[in-house]
Design a protein around this motif. Sequence first.
Motif, PDB file in Angstrom:
ATOM      1  N   PRO A  65      -0.468  33.310   3.999  1.00  0.00           N
ATOM      2  CA  PRO A  65      -1.813  33.603   4.516  1.00  0.00           C
ATOM      3  C   PRO A  65      -2.851  33.813   3.417  1.00  0.00           C
ATOM      4  CG  PRO A  65      -0.145  34.898   5.656  1.00  0.00           C
ATOM      5  CD  PRO A  65       0.540  34.250   4.514  1.00  0.00           C
ATOM      6  N   ASP A  66      -2.464  34.519   2.334  1.00  0.00           N
ATOM      7  CA  ASP A  66      -3.367  34.733   1.204  1.00  0.00           C
ATOM      8  C   ASP A  66      -3.212  33.570   0.237  1.00  0.00           C
ATOM      9  OD1 ASP A  66      -4.961  35.573  -0.848  1.00  0.00           O
ATOM     10  OD2 ASP A  66      -3.904  37.479  -1.213  1.00  0.00           O
ATOM     11  N   ARG A  67      -4.238  32.713   0.153  1.00  0.00           N
ATOM     12  CA  ARG A  67      -4.131  31.513  -0.676  1.00  0.00           C
ATOM     13  C   ARG A  67      -4.114  31.826  -2.176  1.00  0.00           C
ATOM     14  NH1 ARG A  67      -2.869  29.907   3.750  1.00  0.00           N
ATOM     15  NH2 ARG A  67      -3.764  28.103   4.821  1.00  0.00           N
ATOM     16  N   PHE A 158     -12.898  27.928  -0.188  1.00  0.00           N
ATOM     17  CA  PHE A 158     -12.184  29.181   0.063  1.00  0.00           C
ATOM     18  C   PHE A 158     -13.157  30.345  -0.054  1.00  0.00           C
ATOM     19  CE2 PHE A 158      -8.904  26.234  -1.058  1.00  0.00           C
ATOM     20  CZ  PHE A 158      -7.774  26.645  -0.350  1.00  0.00           C
ATOM     21  N   THR A 161     -12.313  37.800   0.771  1.00  0.00           N
ATOM     22  CA  THR A 161     -12.684  38.897   1.663  1.00  0.00           C
ATOM     23  C   THR A 161     -12.944  40.168   0.863  1.00  0.00           C
ATOM     24  OG1 THR A 161     -10.410  39.660   1.986  1.00  0.00           O
ATOM     25  CG2 THR A 161     -11.189  37.869   3.414  1.00  0.00           C
ATOM     26  N   SER A 165      -8.276  39.444  -0.506  1.00  0.00           N
ATOM     27  CA  SER A 165      -7.468  38.277  -0.151  1.00  0.00           C
ATOM     28  C   SER A 165      -8.367  37.040  -0.047  1.00  0.00           C
ATOM     29  CB  SER A 165      -6.731  38.509   1.167  1.00  0.00           C
ATOM     30  OG  SER A 165      -7.649  38.778   2.216  1.00  0.00           O
ATOM     31  N   HIS A 167      -8.934  33.207   1.704  1.00  0.00           N
ATOM     32  CA  HIS A 167      -8.586  32.381   2.858  1.00  0.00           C
ATOM     33  C   HIS A 167      -9.424  31.112   2.861  1.00  0.00           C
ATOM     34  CE1 HIS A 167      -6.355  35.783   4.571  1.00  0.00           C
ATOM     35  NE2 HIS A 167      -7.395  36.531   4.213  1.00  0.00           N
ATOM     36  N   GLU A 168      -8.974  30.127   3.615  1.00  0.00           N
ATOM     37  CA  GLU A 168      -9.750  28.899   3.744  1.00  0.00           C
ATOM     38  C   GLU A 168     -11.042  29.188   4.501  1.00  0.00           C
ATOM     39  OE1 GLU A 168      -7.536  25.683   5.354  1.00  0.00           O
ATOM     40  OE2 GLU A 168      -5.840  25.964   4.000  1.00  0.00           O
TER      41      GLU A 168
END
Length: 275
Positions: A65-67, A158, A161, A165, A167-168
């Motif tokens: 989940p965390d890229r 991307f 947050t 983390s 995310h896309e």
Amino acid sequence: MEAASLPAALELVAGGGAGLSPEKRAVLGASLLLLQRDYRFERVWFWGCIQGVRGAYYIAEGLGPDRAAPRSRLYSLNCVEWSLLPPATEDIVAQAEQLKGRFQGDPSFEYEYTEINTEDAERLFEDGKELMIKEETRLVATIEQIDRAVGIIPRGAFVKTPLGSVHENRNFEGLSLTEAKKLSSYFHFTEPVNLKNKTLLEKALLDPSTDFLDSLEHDIPQGSWTVQLEKGGTVVVLRSLLWLGLTFYHVPTTKQYGYVYFGTGEKNLDLPFML
């Protein structure tokens, strides 16, 4: 590049002459989806291929989940059976940097430290480590080096947050053609280095949710990237001259982008003399 869109993506980077046979593409398309299911990855990327003297390593990366979290890396010798690689540590990367020459294509092949100095040899001996390094270890380090140096993404693909983390970005619709031709529109998808050295005034002009990585415009040496328009000007292709074989593509105003490596796993140390 995304495993789900592998055939189309490989066509977009085929201008450099590297690629996979139709048989390999078909096998990879099926095995990568099984890999994603078996290891329960959220996404699977086909990283590329490192060609050895007696065989080739096909590399895949699994993402959670965390890229920005460390990626799981796997290799295969036949595109069907996959083996999980150990995480890359700074010690492994430092050891592998001393090795020169082509990969053999045999994970169990052992290299000797031919250029290690006496102090380092004594330290390794005291730590109980042998003066040998397996090719599998070198493979781990080489993939890490290439990802750090030339693994890139478009700006805005991307978001970071407030909790840290990554995310896309669901709102990312691609770069415009004008922006896509600029090196400043692409970021290294790794821990930033130059960003930490910016002044508070420079950081104030950045958007912390999207500008949290280093851009390519300040890469050293200058001129280590080529930017070209291909497929009738519909695809922007970036190629690294530092790690020959790394190709990135982006179709402007779409979400299609990715990079792949087809090479020998050797850094182009002559680049400063070529520019």
